[in-house]
Design a protein around this motif. Structure first.
Motif, mmCIF file in Angstrom:
data_model
loop_
_atom_site.group_PDB
_atom_site.id
_atom_site.type_symbol
_atom_site.label_atom_id
_atom_site.label_comp_id
_atom_site.label_asym_id
_atom_site.label_seq_id
_atom_site.Cartn_x
_atom_site.Cartn_y
_atom_site.Cartn_z
ATOM 1 N N GLU A 179 3.226 13.456 -31.176
ATOM 2 C CA GLU A 179 2.772 12.214 -31.808
ATOM 3 C C GLU A 179 3.875 11.164 -31.900
ATOM 4 O O GLU A 179 3.592 9.970 -31.999
ATOM 5 N N ALA A 180 5.125 11.594 -31.870
ATOM 6 C CA ALA A 180 6.219 10.633 -31.952
ATOM 7 C C ALA A 180 6.270 9.712 -30.735
ATOM 8 O O ALA A 180 6.769 8.583 -30.825
ATOM 9 N N ASP A 181 5.773 10.165 -29.597
ATOM 10 C CA ASP A 181 5.757 9.348 -28.371
ATOM 11 C C ASP A 181 4.699 9.933 -27.436
ATOM 12 O O ASP A 181 5.037 10.592 -26.440
ATOM 13 N N PRO A 182 3.410 9.713 -27.726
ATOM 14 C CA PRO A 182 2.333 10.413 -27.007
ATOM 15 C C PRO A 182 2.354 10.215 -25.492
ATOM 16 O O PRO A 182 2.030 11.148 -24.751
ATOM 17 N N GLU A 183 2.734 9.034 -25.013
ATOM 18 C CA GLU A 183 2.702 8.791 -23.571
ATOM 19 C C GLU A 183 3.796 9.566 -22.837
ATOM 20 O O GLU A 183 3.567 10.087 -21.744
ATOM 21 N N ARG A 184 4.971 9.622 -23.426
ATOM 22 C CA ARG A 184 6.086 10.295 -22.770
ATOM 23 C C ARG A 184 6.188 11.764 -23.160
ATOM 24 O O ARG A 184 6.984 12.501 -22.555
ATOM 25 N N ARG A 185 5.430 12.167 -24.154
ATOM 26 C CA ARG A 185 5.503 13.543 -24.625
ATOM 27 C C ARG A 185 4.111 14.169 -24.657
ATOM 28 O O ARG A 185 3.542 14.392 -25.723
ATOM 29 N N PRO A 186 3.524 14.433 -23.498
ATOM 30 C CA PRO A 186 2.171 15.005 -23.477
ATOM 31 C C PRO A 186 2.155 16.391 -24.104
ATOM 32 O O PRO A 186 3.152 17.107 -24.126
ATOM 33 N N MET A 187 0.989 16.764 -24.587
ATOM 34 C CA MET A 187 0.865 18.041 -25.289
ATOM 35 C C MET A 187 1.188 19.231 -24.396
ATOM 36 O O MET A 187 1.682 20.255 -24.865
ATOM 37 N N ASP A 188 0.945 19.115 -23.074
ATOM 38 C CA ASP A 188 1.228 20.264 -22.219
ATOM 39 C C ASP A 188 2.721 20.520 -22.064
ATOM 40 O O ASP A 188 3.125 21.583 -21.591
ATOM 41 N N GLU A 189 3.570 19.554 -22.469
ATOM 42 C CA GLU A 189 5.011 19.764 -22.481
ATOM 43 C C GLU A 189 5.532 20.101 -23.869
ATOM 44 O O GLU A 189 6.664 20.574 -24.007
ATOM 45 N N ALA A 190 4.721 19.832 -24.879
ATOM 46 C CA ALA A 190 5.203 19.926 -26.255
ATOM 47 C C ALA A 190 5.567 21.351 -26.649
ATOM 48 O O ALA A 190 6.586 21.578 -27.312
ATOM 49 N N VAL A 191 4.752 22.320 -26.252
ATOM 50 C CA VAL A 191 5.033 23.702 -26.658
ATOM 51 C C VAL A 191 6.328 24.216 -26.035
ATOM 52 O O VAL A 191 7.232 24.667 -26.751
ATOM 53 N N PRO A 192 6.500 24.176 -24.708
ATOM 54 C CA PRO A 192 7.746 24.732 -24.150
ATOM 55 C C PRO A 192 8.991 23.969 -24.582
ATOM 56 O O PRO A 192 10.051 24.581 -24.789
ATOM 57 N N ARG A 193 8.891 22.638 -24.731
ATOM 58 C CA ARG A 193 10.079 21.868 -25.097
ATOM 59 C C ARG A 193 10.531 22.204 -26.513
ATOM 60 O O ARG A 193 11.721 22.451 -26.759
ATOM 61 N N THR A 194 9.616 22.226 -27.461
ATOM 62 C CA THR A 194 10.001 22.494 -28.849
ATOM 63 C C THR A 194 10.280 23.972 -29.083
ATOM 64 O O THR A 194 11.127 24.317 -29.908
#
Length: 294
Positions: A179-194
């Motif tokens: 949610e901090a940057d939805p366009e550059r941080r899609p949900m499909d990247e959110a799990v592995p990155r965090t």
């Protein structure tokens, strides 16, 4: 100095060309490629301070270790509101490096007993000491989230450091990062990155002594959690820590901390409801269990 000399000097500086008598531009030969970076003095040797009495100005810094999007900026500004605690913006000190560019300086540093990592540690310590001494306070708390990736080196650099581990529900971390940057941080990247941050944080928790604080408890009962944290740090709780908006904590800028409206409120804002178990992907199951979010 002739006009032609001045004109050619200016033209060369701007374009890399000079003028000839015929008026045509003459290309200069390209500059030689830069030399390769020198090898590290002493290789990758990592060791504690060789002379503890002189090598560290900040003997016992406190490192707030957390994943991104865990509420570390909120905890930082509350701690920074204490009369004895200085918690600056994310310094990213571990990204600073030393370059020994000539053989004489490498020879000199070797004879003085330094390896490359020693010199970087001296620089890191000096930067943090400047922050602390300029604040007029006695206790430094540094909170750059990427420090979790370097917890071994940090603990080697400062053997007397103390640690605070800030946890948050893993799925809340994922959602907040997206949610901090939805366009550059899609949900499909959110799990592995965090999850990478969370994994290293848990590794640090297993290997370092420290105090664990939960974001959900901090926003639900801030006075209680801050009191517990103050006792761990050896200072008295101060009610003004709850009104962090009354103090100057530096700019809230993307890249060195939270920057959104919630942190600018100046007071503790209620946290989001915990995610439903059905909404937690399987990749987070293990870390949720380790952190007792079931």
């Amino acid at each position: 100095m002739s006009w032609r000399y001045r004109a050619n000097a200016t033209l060369e500086g701007l374009t890399g060309y000079t003028l000839t008598r015929s008026g045509k531009a003459k290309a200069l030969p390209p500059p030689p490629p830069p030399p390769p970076p020198p090898a590290k003095l002493g290789g990758e040797l990592l060791r504690p301070p060789v002379d503890p009495g002189h090598d560290r100005l900040v003997r016992s810094p406190v490192f707030l270790l957390s994943s991104v999007r865990s509420g570390s900026t909120l905890l930082r500004v509350m701690l920074n509101s204490h009369s004895r605690i200085h918690s600056p913006i994310e310094t990213h000190f571990r990204r600073m490096a030393i370059a020994l560019t000539t053989e004489p300086v490498r020879q000199a540093m070797g004879l003085l007993g330094h390896v490359h990592n020693d010199l970087e540690h001296l620089m890191w310590d000096r930067v943090l000491h400047r922050e602390l001494s300029r604040s007029g306070k006695s206790l430094l708390v540094e909170k750059t989230p990427s420090n979790v990736f370097a917890w071994r080196r940090i603990s080697t650099c400062w053997p007397e450091a103390r640690y605070v581990f800030l946890l948050r529900h893993p799925m809340s971390i994922v959602q907040s990062w997206h949610e901090a940057d939805p366009e550059r941080r899609p949900m499909d990247e959110a799990v592995p990155r965090t999850l990478t941050y969370m994994t290293y944080l848990e590794e640090a928790r297993r290997n370092l002594d420290g105090l664990t604080v939960r974001y959900e408890d901090l926003v639900a009962s801030p006075a209680t959690e801050l009191g517990r944290l103050c006792r761990f740090l050896g200072v008295e709780f101060e009610p003004g820590m709850l009104r962090y908006g009354d103090k100057d904590h530096g700019a809230f800028v993307k890249g060195i901390g939270d920057w959104r409206d919630k942190i600018r409120a100046g007071t503790v804002v209620e946290g989001r409801p915990l995610p439903d178990a059905a909404d937690v992907p399987g990749e987070l199951a293990e870390i949720c269990a380790l952190w007792d979010y079931r």
